[in-house]
Design a protein around this motif. Sequence first.
Motif, PDB file in Angstrom:
ATOM      1  N   UNK A  92      49.672  34.961  29.246  1.00  0.00           N
ATOM      2  CA  UNK A  92      48.592  35.720  29.904  1.00  0.00           C
ATOM      3  C   UNK A  92      47.968  34.945  31.051  1.00  0.00           C
ATOM      4  N   UNK A  93      48.074  33.616  31.057  1.00  0.00           N
ATOM      5  CA  UNK A  93      47.477  32.847  32.158  1.00  0.00           C
ATOM      6  C   UNK A  93      48.202  33.068  33.472  1.00  0.00           C
ATOM      7  N   UNK A  94      49.407  33.681  33.405  1.00  0.00           N
ATOM      8  CA  UNK A  94      50.169  33.873  34.637  1.00  0.00           C
ATOM      9  C   UNK A  94      49.838  35.166  35.339  1.00  0.00           C
ATOM     10  N   UNK A  95      48.867  35.894  34.795  1.00  0.00           N
ATOM     11  CA  UNK A  95      48.509  37.168  35.432  1.00  0.00           C
ATOM     12  C   UNK A  95      47.850  36.901  36.774  1.00  0.00           C
ATOM     13  N   UNK A  96      48.284  37.594  37.835  1.00  0.00           N
ATOM     14  CA  UNK A  96      47.713  37.432  39.174  1.00  0.00           C
ATOM     15  C   UNK A  96      46.934  38.674  39.552  1.00  0.00           C
ATOM     16  N   UNK A  97      45.977  38.502  40.530  1.00  0.00           N
ATOM     17  CA  UNK A  97      45.188  39.661  40.956  1.00  0.00           C
ATOM     18  C   UNK A  97      46.059  40.709  41.643  1.00  0.00           C
ATOM     19  N   UNK A  98      47.152  40.286  42.198  1.00  0.00           N
ATOM     20  CA  UNK A  98      48.074  41.267  42.778  1.00  0.00           C
ATOM     21  C   UNK A  98      48.705  42.106  41.699  1.00  0.00           C
ATOM     22  N   UNK A  99      48.946  41.461  40.547  1.00  0.00           N
ATOM     23  CA  UNK A  99      49.492  42.229  39.428  1.00  0.00           C
ATOM     24  C   UNK A  99      48.479  43.250  38.940  1.00  0.00           C
ATOM     25  N   UNK A 100      47.219  42.833  38.889  1.00  0.00           N
ATOM     26  CA  UNK A 100      46.176  43.740  38.408  1.00  0.00           C
ATOM     27  C   UNK A 100      46.058  44.954  39.306  1.00  0.00           C
ATOM     28  N   UNK A 101      46.045  44.726  40.622  1.00  0.00           N
ATOM     29  CA  UNK A 101      45.921  45.871  41.541  1.00  0.00           C
ATOM     30  C   UNK A 101      47.167  46.750  41.494  1.00  0.00           C
ATOM     31  N   UNK A 102      48.352  46.143  41.239  1.00  0.00           N
ATOM     32  CA  UNK A 102      49.573  46.944  41.143  1.00  0.00           C
ATOM     33  C   UNK A 102      49.550  47.837  39.919  1.00  0.00           C
ATOM     34  N   UNK A 103      48.901  47.434  38.837  1.00  0.00           N
ATOM     35  CA  UNK A 103      48.851  48.235  37.608  1.00  0.00           C
ATOM     36  C   UNK A 103      47.774  49.286  37.674  1.00  0.00           C
ATOM     37  N   UNK A 104      47.149  49.418  38.846  1.00  0.00           N
ATOM     38  CA  UNK A 104      46.093  50.417  38.975  1.00  0.00           C
ATOM     39  C   UNK A 104      46.621  51.811  38.672  1.00  0.00           C
ATOM     40  N   UNK A 141      38.803  35.222  36.153  1.00  0.00           N
ATOM     41  CA  UNK A 141      39.181  35.651  37.498  1.00  0.00           C
ATOM     42  C   UNK A 141      38.312  36.811  37.974  1.00  0.00           C
ATOM     43  N   UNK A 142      37.826  37.637  36.987  1.00  0.00           N
ATOM     44  CA  UNK A 142      36.935  38.735  37.363  1.00  0.00           C
ATOM     45  C   UNK A 142      35.654  38.199  38.010  1.00  0.00           C
ATOM     46  N   UNK A 143      35.072  37.141  37.438  1.00  0.00           N
ATOM     47  CA  UNK A 143      33.842  36.574  37.994  1.00  0.00           C
ATOM     48  C   UNK A 143      34.071  36.087  39.419  1.00  0.00           C
ATOM     49  N   UNK A 144      35.212  35.399  39.620  1.00  0.00           N
ATOM     50  CA  UNK A 144      35.504  34.904  40.964  1.00  0.00           C
ATOM     51  C   UNK A 144      35.708  36.050  41.946  1.00  0.00           C
ATOM     52  N   UNK A 145      36.438  37.089  41.473  1.00  0.00           N
ATOM     53  CA  UNK A 145      36.689  38.217  42.362  1.00  0.00           C
ATOM     54  C   UNK A 145      35.405  38.959  42.703  1.00  0.00           C
ATOM     55  N   UNK A 146      34.521  39.113  41.692  1.00  0.00           N
ATOM     56  CA  UNK A 146      33.269  39.823  41.940  1.00  0.00           C
ATOM     57  C   UNK A 146      32.381  39.062  42.916  1.00  0.00           C
ATOM     58  N   UNK A 147      32.298  37.730  42.751  1.00  0.00           N
ATOM     59  CA  UNK A 147      31.489  36.941  43.690  1.00  0.00           C
ATOM     60  C   UNK A 147      32.037  37.086  45.094  1.00  0.00           C
ATOM     61  N   UNK A 148      33.360  37.030  45.234  1.00  0.00           N
ATOM     62  CA  UNK A 148      33.966  37.185  46.546  1.00  0.00           C
ATOM     63  C   UNK A 148      33.663  38.545  47.132  1.00  0.00           C
ATOM     64  N   UNK A 149      33.740  39.570  46.285  1.00  0.00           N
ATOM     65  CA  UNK A 149      33.495  40.930  46.771  1.00  0.00           C
ATOM     66  C   UNK A 149      32.025  41.110  47.157  1.00  0.00           C
ATOM     67  N   UNK A 150      31.129  40.592  46.289  1.00  0.00           N
ATOM     68  CA  UNK A 150      29.706  40.692  46.605  1.00  0.00           C
ATOM     69  C   UNK A 150      29.396  39.938  47.898  1.00  0.00           C
ATOM     70  N   UNK A 151      29.970  38.723  48.019  1.00  0.00           N
ATOM     71  CA  UNK A 151      29.753  37.939  49.238  1.00  0.00           C
ATOM     72  C   UNK A 151      30.213  38.691  50.469  1.00  0.00           C
ATOM     73  N   UNK A 152      31.408  39.284  50.387  1.00  0.00           N
ATOM     74  CA  UNK A 152      31.927  40.016  51.546  1.00  0.00           C
ATOM     75  C   UNK A 152      31.089  41.249  51.848  1.00  0.00           C
TER      76      UNK A 152
END
Length: 817
Positions: free
Chosen positions: A24-36, A165-176
């Motif tokens: 499970x540690x090999x899951x990437x954010x690209x994989x997450x968006x692809x499984x949308x 990774x969700x926390x990191x992604x959310x901070x990045x999104x909020x920052x942007x």
Amino acid sequence: MESGERQDEDEGAGQTSPPASTDTDSVRWSDIFETERCTSDSDDTADEFHGLGESDAVRELRARTKVLEALKRASDLFVGLSNSVDESVRTLVTELPQWFQHPETIEVRIRVGDDLFETDDFQRTGNPLTAEARTRTGIAVSMTVVCTDRLPDTGEREWLPTERELVEALVSLVKEGIERWEIDSLKRVSDGVAVLDNNHNYTYVNQQAEQLLGQDSKELRGECVWDIFPEAAGTIAEEKIQTALETQSPTSFERHNAEKEQWVEARIHPSNDGVIIVFSEITNKKVAERELDHVLETTPVGIVLLNADGDITRANSRAEELLGLSRRKMDRKGYDHPDWDIWDEAGDPIPREDHPITRVSETGETIKGVTHGITLPDGSERWLSSNVAPIKTEDGSIEQIIVALEDITVPKRLEQLIETFQPVNEILNSATADEETKQAICELLTDTREYQYARISERTPGTAPTESDLQEGTGAVAANESVPLPIQSQTEVAPAEVAVETGDVQVVTRNRTDSRFDRWRAYTLDHGFQGGAIVPLQHRGRVYDLLVLYTDRGEAFGSREQTLLTTLGKRIGQVLHSLETERILHADTMAELTFESTDPASFFVSASEQLGCKIEIRDTIPASDEMFVHYASVRDASLDTFSDIAENADWAAQLRQIRHTEDPPGGDVEIGLRRQSLAQTLVTEGAVVTTDTVTDGRAEVVCEVPLGTDIGSLVTRVQESFPETTLVSKREYTPAAKSNAHAVGRMLGDIFETELTDRQQQVLRAAMYGGYFQSPRRSTATEIADALSLTQSTFSYHLRNAQQTLFERLFDRLQRQ
């Protein structure tokens, strides 16, 4: 396992379990968006998670699904930011726990700049999930997620990789999202905005800043400001930016572009990673300010502008002078700051509620002509007259307050001094004994806030002041008991000598001194005074005594005060002279002195020798401190020839013929001389000249002085002016034995000396010897007035008063006999 997890597992029962073995540690954010595209009932699910155990696959799918939901929700909140930043962040904090594995145990904190948003029970624990970011404009964004349900073995909750990774992604999104909102906001503002990092490199420049800086934002981004604008390096711009970074305090500066004739104001707002600089073109404002400055600087009064809160925002140079402060030190200083030391006419501090600016702020009405004193930073005092007026906006609220200040120190001090000296005149008008008079004068002067020490030092006329003269003052008075009486000062000798020699007031202050009086100045300041003065008490050029004054006033002994003291000194000197004259008239014993002189420094000796004639000086009358008018009869010489000698440049005498005779040649003249006659010197020293005759260049002058007068000093002063002069005889007598004049004549003489003023005596004598009373008149009122430096109306006024007083007193005494 939590109930929520068991429920999910039950819902997933019967589904085909994907093969295990995926890390499970090999899951990437690209994989997450692809499984949308995937859902929980998709046929592809088993294939995608083939090899995983059924429960692991379900948890993984559920976790990814929650991440997707969280990101979608965050996108709704922060992409476009239809709501405010605060509202969006607050909503995200509230909703965020539901997208974690155990929502009921999750607490969240998000920090945006200095603002903090958190769930109600947030309390930082071990092993939190954290992420940080910073916008291009320097705003720090951070997120912290904690779990309140800790594992029993380690005390910490194990986080899923997707949660980290969700926390990191959310901070990045909020920052942007915040960054886009900031930049969109900056694009809409009319001011130019540029953002620099800690290395002074541009990270953002809006369109308005591009125009003001004259550079394209693409060219500026990433470049150091001092490389782009090397001419600004080392200037106030670099200093202000560095100061803002070091102190983390906002600041500003102004910059003038001479080429564009443009003024720009730069306001610098620091952050941890750099500064935001907001540029505003203020050219029109500066033009208006220059015009206002021109008006303010050309006005003769001090102008101070205050904002609605009562803080000083502007002042002209005249206000700087009046208040004793530079504009920099006055800037933003409140009118009620404790440093201001202002007081009313009674010397009491003005409370805030009675301050004119407070009254204007409360009433909105203009106040004019407020008189008050102020103590300046250097300790000096000044009197001001203030006009205070409000400047209102359209709705009637006060926007500014303008104060116009006028220096009235001189007239106010003059008024106070006149009030101080007026009672002295009353004392002098009723004086009968000199010692009592001197004591009363000193007590009166120190009974005011003008002088803290007063002493009248006695001296022998005709001699130089000595240390003993200045120390033996029985009439010394001090307003402060700590001041010794009298002040024992050797340093007063030098200024006293100058005062006697010149007849002028000598002063020393903290800010002004004669180089000869440095020791006196130091002595004065050491005693806690701000100034000292030595006033000669003189009459007809003769200094009787010296009035010594000390004061703690900062603005002391100015030109007008010295003028008043000079007048006061002459008035006291006149009274001392009158008291001495009265003493002479009533003295039991007098001394008659006879002088002979052949000194050519005397005009009459020189003229008599040249013409071989006889000159009888009938009277010598002071016209001023230097000029004496002589009425003389000339025998055996033509008046025209006599006039020629008088008009010679060596004498510069002013001669007027009153009467002339042909046989023998001669007549009467009026002649003005400046210390060029023996009689003038004797009169100046207080002697009464009874006979003054010059024959063929030899003068015989007879005068009277009271027995006990320092005759040696008198002879010395005469011989200093006319060395070829000898005292040939001295005779003592009593006035009654000398004269058998009728009692009425003696009475008239007494009235003349004691009841008439000096000016009345002079006018009466000049009129008599000038032939004014003869018929026909030998001199007109205008001619005699000119000789005495008077106007014709003043001469006539004094003459009428003298005649009226003389006869009123005579008849009054005759009736009482």
